[in-house]
Scaffold this motif. Sequence first.
Motif, PDB file in Angstrom:
ATOM      1  N   TYR A 167       0.842  -1.196   0.000  1.00 19.46           N
ATOM      2  CA  TYR A 167       0.000   0.000   0.000  1.00 19.46           C
ATOM      3  C   TYR A 167       0.873   1.239   0.000  1.00 19.46           C
ATOM      4  CZ  TYR A 167       0.704   0.086   5.095  1.00 19.46           C
ATOM      5  OH  TYR A 167       1.253   0.118   6.337  1.00 19.46           O
ATOM      6  N   SER A 168       0.306   2.313  -0.488  1.00 19.35           N
ATOM      7  CA  SER A 168       1.000   3.594  -0.583  1.00 19.35           C
ATOM      8  C   SER A 168       0.165   4.667   0.096  1.00 19.35           C
ATOM      9  CB  SER A 168       1.212   3.983  -2.049  1.00 19.35           C
ATOM     10  OG  SER A 168       1.990   3.016  -2.699  1.00 19.35           O
ATOM     11  N   VAL A 169       0.848   5.633   0.680  1.00 24.30           N
ATOM     12  CA  VAL A 169       0.177   6.769   1.306  1.00 24.30           C
ATOM     13  C   VAL A 169       0.786   8.054   0.755  1.00 24.30           C
ATOM     14  CG1 VAL A 169      -0.467   5.559   3.412  1.00 24.30           C
ATOM     15  CG2 VAL A 169       1.733   6.706   3.298  1.00 24.30           C
ATOM     16  N   PHE A 170      -0.026   9.086   0.679  1.00 23.66           N
ATOM     17  CA  PHE A 170       0.405  10.399   0.199  1.00 23.66           C
ATOM     18  C   PHE A 170      -0.077  11.442   1.183  1.00 23.66           C
ATOM     19  CE2 PHE A 170       0.335   7.588  -3.348  1.00 23.66           C
ATOM     20  CZ  PHE A 170       1.420   7.970  -4.114  1.00 23.66           C
ATOM     21  N   TRP A 171       0.734  12.469   1.435  1.00 22.17           N
ATOM     22  CA  TRP A 171       0.368  13.495   2.401  1.00 22.17           C
ATOM     23  C   TRP A 171       1.078  14.807   2.074  1.00 22.17           C
ATOM     24  CZ3 TRP A 171       4.003   9.791   3.112  1.00 22.17           C
ATOM     25  CH2 TRP A 171       5.254  10.187   3.574  1.00 22.17           C
ATOM     26  N   THR A 172       0.653  15.856   2.739  1.00 23.36           N
ATOM     27  CA  THR A 172       1.290  17.163   2.622  1.00 23.36           C
ATOM     28  C   THR A 172       2.206  17.352   3.823  1.00 23.36           C
ATOM     29  OG1 THR A 172      -0.626  18.064   1.487  1.00 23.36           O
ATOM     30  CG2 THR A 172       0.884  19.648   2.476  1.00 23.36           C
ATOM     31  N   ASP A 207       9.423  21.975   2.510  1.00 21.46           N
ATOM     32  CA  ASP A 207       9.106  23.339   2.092  1.00 21.46           C
ATOM     33  C   ASP A 207       8.095  23.889   3.096  1.00 21.46           C
ATOM     34  OD1 ASP A 207       7.813  25.595   0.948  1.00 21.46           O
ATOM     35  OD2 ASP A 207       8.263  24.903  -1.065  1.00 21.46           O
ATOM     36  N   PRO A 208       8.355  25.048   3.703  1.00 17.71           N
ATOM     37  CA  PRO A 208       7.426  25.590   4.702  1.00 17.71           C
ATOM     38  C   PRO A 208       5.993  25.768   4.188  1.00 17.71           C
ATOM     39  CG  PRO A 208       9.474  26.827   4.722  1.00 17.71           C
ATOM     40  CD  PRO A 208       9.532  25.892   3.543  1.00 17.71           C
ATOM     41  N   SER A 209       5.832  25.959   2.878  1.00 17.41           N
ATOM     42  CA  SER A 209       4.496  26.128   2.308  1.00 17.41           C
ATOM     43  C   SER A 209       3.785  24.804   2.111  1.00 17.41           C
ATOM     44  CB  SER A 209       4.580  26.847   0.957  1.00 17.41           C
ATOM     45  OG  SER A 209       5.137  28.119   1.121  1.00 17.41           O
ATOM     46  N   GLY A 210       4.527  23.720   2.044  1.00 15.07           N
ATOM     47  CA  GLY A 210       3.941  22.396   1.892  1.00 15.07           C
ATOM     48  C   GLY A 210       4.267  21.741   0.564  1.00 15.07           C
ATOM     49  N   ASP A 211       4.678  20.500   0.617  1.00 13.30           N
ATOM     50  CA  ASP A 211       4.916  19.671  -0.556  1.00 13.30           C
ATOM     51  C   ASP A 211       4.130  18.386  -0.392  1.00 13.30           C
ATOM     52  OD1 ASP A 211       6.657  20.983  -2.336  1.00 13.30           O
ATOM     53  OD2 ASP A 211       8.367  20.566  -1.035  1.00 13.30           O
ATOM     54  N   THR A 212       3.863  17.713  -1.498  1.00 15.54           N
ATOM     55  CA  THR A 212       3.202  16.422  -1.470  1.00 15.54           C
ATOM     56  C   THR A 212       4.269  15.333  -1.459  1.00 15.54           C
ATOM     57  OG1 THR A 212       1.243  17.237  -2.603  1.00 15.54           O
ATOM     58  CG2 THR A 212       1.663  14.887  -2.745  1.00 15.54           C
ATOM     59  N   LEU A 213       4.155  14.430  -0.511  1.00 12.81           N
ATOM     60  CA  LEU A 213       5.082  13.312  -0.378  1.00 12.81           C
ATOM     61  C   LEU A 213       4.311  12.004  -0.458  1.00 12.81           C
ATOM     62  CD1 LEU A 213       7.165  14.597   2.656  1.00 12.81           C
ATOM     63  CD2 LEU A 213       7.732  14.817   0.254  1.00 12.81           C
ATOM     64  N   LYS A 233      11.698   5.248   1.567  1.00 10.63           N
ATOM     65  CA  LYS A 233      11.870   6.604   2.080  1.00 10.63           C
ATOM     66  C   LYS A 233      10.764   7.448   1.463  1.00 10.63           C
ATOM     67  CE  LYS A 233      16.857   6.351   2.572  1.00 10.63           C
ATOM     68  NZ  LYS A 233      18.142   6.901   2.149  1.00 10.63           N
ATOM     69  N   PRO A 234      10.375   8.538   2.112  1.00  9.43           N
ATOM     70  CA  PRO A 234       9.364   9.411   1.494  1.00  9.43           C
ATOM     71  C   PRO A 234       9.823   9.894   0.119  1.00  9.43           C
ATOM     72  CG  PRO A 234       9.646   9.980   3.789  1.00  9.43           C
ATOM     73  CD  PRO A 234      10.737   8.994   3.449  1.00  9.43           C
ATOM     74  N   HIS A 235       8.921   9.807  -0.838  1.00  7.09           N
ATOM     75  CA  HIS A 235       9.177  10.246  -2.218  1.00  7.09           C
ATOM     76  C   HIS A 235       8.552  11.628  -2.388  1.00  7.09           C
ATOM     77  CE1 HIS A 235       9.545   9.913  -6.601  1.00  7.09           C
ATOM     78  NE2 HIS A 235       8.332  10.416  -6.665  1.00  7.09           N
ATOM     79  N   ARG A 236       9.340  12.601  -2.782  1.00  4.46           N
ATOM     80  CA  ARG A 236       8.829  13.966  -2.973  1.00  4.46           C
ATOM     81  C   ARG A 236       8.137  14.045  -4.328  1.00  4.46           C
ATOM     82  NH1 ARG A 236      12.368  19.464  -2.137  1.00  4.46           N
ATOM     83  NH2 ARG A 236      10.619  20.908  -2.348  1.00  4.46           N
ATOM     84  N   VAL A 237       6.817  14.160  -4.307  1.00  4.20           N
ATOM     85  CA  VAL A 237       6.011  14.188  -5.525  1.00  4.20           C
ATOM     86  C   VAL A 237       6.020  15.576  -6.140  1.00  4.20           C
ATOM     87  CG1 VAL A 237       3.682  13.798  -6.449  1.00  4.20           C
ATOM     88  CG2 VAL A 237       4.579  12.296  -4.664  1.00  4.20           C
ATOM     89  N   THR A 238       6.015  16.620  -5.320  1.00  2.00           N
ATOM     90  CA  THR A 238       6.028  17.995  -5.819  1.00  2.00           C
ATOM     91  C   THR A 238       7.258  18.731  -5.309  1.00  2.00           C
ATOM     92  OG1 THR A 238       4.728  18.858  -3.972  1.00  2.00           O
ATOM     93  CG2 THR A 238       3.511  18.084  -5.896  1.00  2.00           C
ATOM     94  N   ASP A 243       1.447  23.294  -2.058  1.00  2.26           N
ATOM     95  CA  ASP A 243       0.974  22.080  -2.714  1.00  2.26           C
ATOM     96  C   ASP A 243       0.321  21.255  -1.617  1.00  2.26           C
ATOM     97  OD1 ASP A 243       2.007  22.612  -5.285  1.00  2.26           O
ATOM     98  OD2 ASP A 243       3.958  21.786  -4.749  1.00  2.26           O
ATOM     99  N   TYR A 244      -0.942  20.917  -1.771  1.00  2.26           N
ATOM    100  CA  TYR A 244      -1.626  20.211  -0.687  1.00  2.26           C
ATOM    101  C   TYR A 244      -2.818  19.409  -1.207  1.00  2.26           C
ATOM    102  CZ  TYR A 244      -4.661  24.318  -1.022  1.00  2.26           C
ATOM    103  OH  TYR A 244      -5.490  25.305  -1.495  1.00  2.26           O
ATOM    104  N   SER A 245      -3.424  18.643  -0.326  1.00  2.00           N
ATOM    105  CA  SER A 245      -4.590  17.785  -0.607  1.00  2.00           C
ATOM    106  C   SER A 245      -4.316  16.759  -1.705  1.00  2.00           C
ATOM    107  CB  SER A 245      -5.817  18.629  -0.972  1.00  2.00           C
ATOM    108  OG  SER A 245      -6.213  19.420   0.103  1.00  2.00           O
ATOM    109  N   PRO A 246      -3.266  15.940  -1.552  1.00  2.96           N
ATOM    110  CA  PRO A 246      -2.969  14.964  -2.603  1.00  2.96           C
ATOM    111  C   PRO A 246      -3.981  13.820  -2.669  1.00  2.96           C
ATOM    112  CG  PRO A 246      -1.566  14.581  -0.715  1.00  2.96           C
ATOM    113  CD  PRO A 246      -2.331  15.856  -0.431  1.00  2.96           C
ATOM    114  N   LYS A 247      -4.226  13.367  -3.878  1.00  2.32           N
ATOM    115  CA  LYS A 247      -5.026  12.177  -4.168  1.00  2.32           C
ATOM    116  C   LYS A 247      -4.205  11.354  -5.138  1.00  2.32           C
ATOM    117  CE  LYS A 247      -8.516  14.030  -1.998  1.00  2.32           C
ATOM    118  NZ  LYS A 247      -8.020  14.434  -0.724  1.00  2.32           N
TER     119      LYS A 247
END
Length: 84
Positions: free
Chosen positions: A8-13, A18-24, A35-40, A46-50
Amino acid sequence: MWEPDGAYSVFWTSSSTDPSGDTLGMRFSKGKRTKPHRVTTYAGEDYSPKALRAADGTYWTAWVSNRSGKRNIWVGTFKATEWK
């Protein structure tokens, strides 16, 4: 997100990159995790990943970002082989 092989995979902000937020994202399989993969990588919000995983192993992610000056939905892809 559950995957056909039982992983299973999980994604979060996160503001850890980045202080503003990245999707991982992170993948869990057979008692191990990547390890966490930086998507953005945008230097703004950048927030609310699906996410979903296609049959060929491509991950499709969508998130909200203000990178164009106003909030819009952005989409990106990466292959399962990019998980480290």
